[in-house]
Design a protein around this motif. Structure first.
Motif, PDB file in Angstrom:
ATOM      1  N   GLY A 146       9.976  70.906  -0.433  1.00  0.00           N
ATOM      2  CA  GLY A 146      10.688  69.952  -1.271  1.00  0.00           C
ATOM      3  C   GLY A 146      10.436  68.468  -1.076  1.00  0.00           C
ATOM      4  N   SER A 147       9.391  68.076  -0.374  1.00  0.00           N
ATOM      5  CA  SER A 147       9.141  66.631  -0.281  1.00  0.00           C
ATOM      6  C   SER A 147       8.837  66.061  -1.669  1.00  0.00           C
ATOM      7  CB  SER A 147       7.951  66.334   0.644  1.00  0.00           C
ATOM      8  OG  SER A 147       8.343  66.420   1.995  1.00  0.00           O
ATOM      9  N   PRO A 189       7.493  56.336   6.134  1.00  0.00           N
ATOM     10  CA  PRO A 189       8.709  56.590   5.352  1.00  0.00           C
ATOM     11  C   PRO A 189       9.486  55.284   5.169  1.00  0.00           C
ATOM     12  CG  PRO A 189       8.515  58.129   7.189  1.00  0.00           C
ATOM     13  CD  PRO A 189       7.428  57.115   7.362  1.00  0.00           C
ATOM     14  N   GLY A 190      10.064  55.107   4.015  1.00  0.00           N
ATOM     15  CA  GLY A 190      10.811  53.881   3.746  1.00  0.00           C
ATOM     16  C   GLY A 190       9.991  52.861   2.980  1.00  0.00           C
ATOM     17  N   THR A 191       8.661  53.038   2.952  1.00  0.00           N
ATOM     18  CA  THR A 191       7.810  52.126   2.184  1.00  0.00           C
ATOM     19  C   THR A 191       7.962  52.436   0.699  1.00  0.00           C
ATOM     20  OG1 THR A 191       6.183  52.137   3.968  1.00  0.00           O
ATOM     21  CG2 THR A 191       5.436  51.336   1.825  1.00  0.00           C
ATOM     22  N   VAL A 192       8.249  51.433  -0.089  1.00  0.00           N
ATOM     23  CA  VAL A 192       8.306  51.628  -1.543  1.00  0.00           C
ATOM     24  C   VAL A 192       7.429  50.554  -2.183  1.00  0.00           C
ATOM     25  CG1 VAL A 192       9.775  51.804  -3.583  1.00  0.00           C
ATOM     26  CG2 VAL A 192      10.650  52.569  -1.372  1.00  0.00           C
ATOM     27  N   GLY A 195      12.501  64.265   1.686  1.00  0.00           N
ATOM     28  CA  GLY A 195      11.888  65.491   2.215  1.00  0.00           C
ATOM     29  C   GLY A 195      11.397  65.322   3.642  1.00  0.00           C
ATOM     30  N   PRO A 196      10.900  66.403   4.224  1.00  0.00           N
ATOM     31  CA  PRO A 196      10.552  66.410   5.652  1.00  0.00           C
ATOM     32  C   PRO A 196       9.194  65.797   6.016  1.00  0.00           C
ATOM     33  CG  PRO A 196      10.120  68.559   4.681  1.00  0.00           C
ATOM     34  CD  PRO A 196      10.700  67.718   3.586  1.00  0.00           C
ATOM     35  N   TRP A 253      -3.938  65.346  -2.701  1.00  0.00           N
ATOM     36  CA  TRP A 253      -2.870  66.202  -3.218  1.00  0.00           C
ATOM     37  C   TRP A 253      -2.231  67.041  -2.093  1.00  0.00           C
ATOM     38  CZ3 TRP A 253      -6.404  69.386  -7.004  1.00  0.00           C
ATOM     39  CH2 TRP A 253      -7.088  70.402  -6.315  1.00  0.00           C
ATOM     40  N   LYS A 254      -2.684  66.783  -0.866  1.00  0.00           N
ATOM     41  CA  LYS A 254      -2.187  67.574   0.260  1.00  0.00           C
ATOM     42  C   LYS A 254      -0.910  66.946   0.816  1.00  0.00           C
ATOM     43  CE  LYS A 254      -4.074  68.884   4.695  1.00  0.00           C
ATOM     44  NZ  LYS A 254      -5.240  68.750   5.552  1.00  0.00           N
ATOM     45  N   CYS A 255       0.175  67.697   0.760  1.00  0.00           N
ATOM     46  CA  CYS A 255       1.452  67.210   1.298  1.00  0.00           C
ATOM     47  C   CYS A 255       1.273  66.893   2.776  1.00  0.00           C
ATOM     48  CB  CYS A 255       2.517  68.288   1.110  1.00  0.00           C
ATOM     49  SG  CYS A 255       4.141  67.812   1.734  1.00  0.00           S
ATOM     50  N   THR A 256       1.815  65.751   3.209  1.00  0.00           N
ATOM     51  CA  THR A 256       1.630  65.339   4.605  1.00  0.00           C
ATOM     52  C   THR A 256       2.565  66.084   5.554  1.00  0.00           C
ATOM     53  OG1 THR A 256       3.101  63.458   4.230  1.00  0.00           O
ATOM     54  CG2 THR A 256       0.719  63.051   4.035  1.00  0.00           C
ATOM     55  N   HIS A 257       3.404  66.977   5.022  1.00  0.00           N
ATOM     56  CA  HIS A 257       4.240  67.788   5.913  1.00  0.00           C
ATOM     57  C   HIS A 257       3.386  68.906   6.497  1.00  0.00           C
ATOM     58  CE1 HIS A 257       7.718  70.826   6.516  1.00  0.00           C
ATOM     59  NE2 HIS A 257       7.636  70.026   7.583  1.00  0.00           N
ATOM     60  N   LEU A 258       3.137  69.952   5.718  1.00  0.00           N
ATOM     61  CA  LEU A 258       2.334  71.065   6.230  1.00  0.00           C
ATOM     62  C   LEU A 258       1.151  71.395   5.331  1.00  0.00           C
ATOM     63  CD1 LEU A 258       5.192  73.400   7.604  1.00  0.00           C
ATOM     64  CD2 LEU A 258       3.666  71.891   8.897  1.00  0.00           C
TER      65      LEU A 258
END
Ligand code: FES
Length: 167
Positions: free
Chosen positions: A104-105, A148-151, A116-117, A80-85
């Motif tokens: 906002g990711s 990013p870009g993987t769906v 998001g970032p 559940w940890k956002c990979t941004h910060l």
């Protein structure tokens, strides 16, 4: 006490001490290596029967700091940890996406980064079904999220996002 009896006594004490050390070693090793043992975060976390998981929503497992879902028949535990910060993402039922409250990711249900970032999708923990038939999440092993870009799945948002201005 004769010299012979003293030697026999010392020999017995030595063997008893050796036996105690061996027993302690076996006990400790068993405790560490016992398969499927439930531990705190950083170890294997016992969850629930795998049948509980479905491919439409997610189940939060707080002890594993993760969300469990199913993708193409595979059960996956997403950190559940956002990979941004590192903020905790939450699952928005109305959109079926994860949202990070910090910057906002947005991630889809299977953890792919949608916007998001963040530098990648949500990280993952390996899962396995234990001998007791329950799902175990190994929080000691982190599998890096997709680029990013993987769906992985074609799941557009089901509806509006929960945070203002999302989707
Ligand atoms: S911590 Fe999640 S977007 Fe920044």
């Amino acid at each position: 006490m004769s010299l012979m009896k003293r030697r026999e006594l010392l020999s017995s004490l030595w063997l008893a001490g050796l036996g105690l050390v061996a027993a302690t070693g076996i006990w400790t090793s068993w405790d560490i290596l016992r398969p499927g043992a439930a531990k705190g975060f950083g170890g294997k976390i016992r969850a629930f029967p795998p049948e509980t998981v479905n491919d439409t929503g997610v189940i939060q497992v707080s002890a594993a700091r993760s969300y469990v879902t199913e993708v193409n028949g595979d059960i996956r535990a997403l950190s559940w940890k956002c990979t941004h910060l590192g903020c905790k993402v939450s699952f928005c039922d109305s959109s079926g996406y994860f949202e990070c409250p910090c910057h906002g990711s947005i991630y889809n249900r299977v953890g792919d980064l949608m916007s998001g970032p963040s530098p990648r999708g949500l990280d993952e923990y390996p899962v396995e079904v234990g001998e007791d038939g329950l799902l175990y999440i190994d929080t000691g092993v982190v599998i890096e999220g997709p680029s990013p870009g993987t769906v992985t799945v074609d799941e557009p948002p089901k509806g509006p996002g929960c945070a203002q201005g999302t989707h």
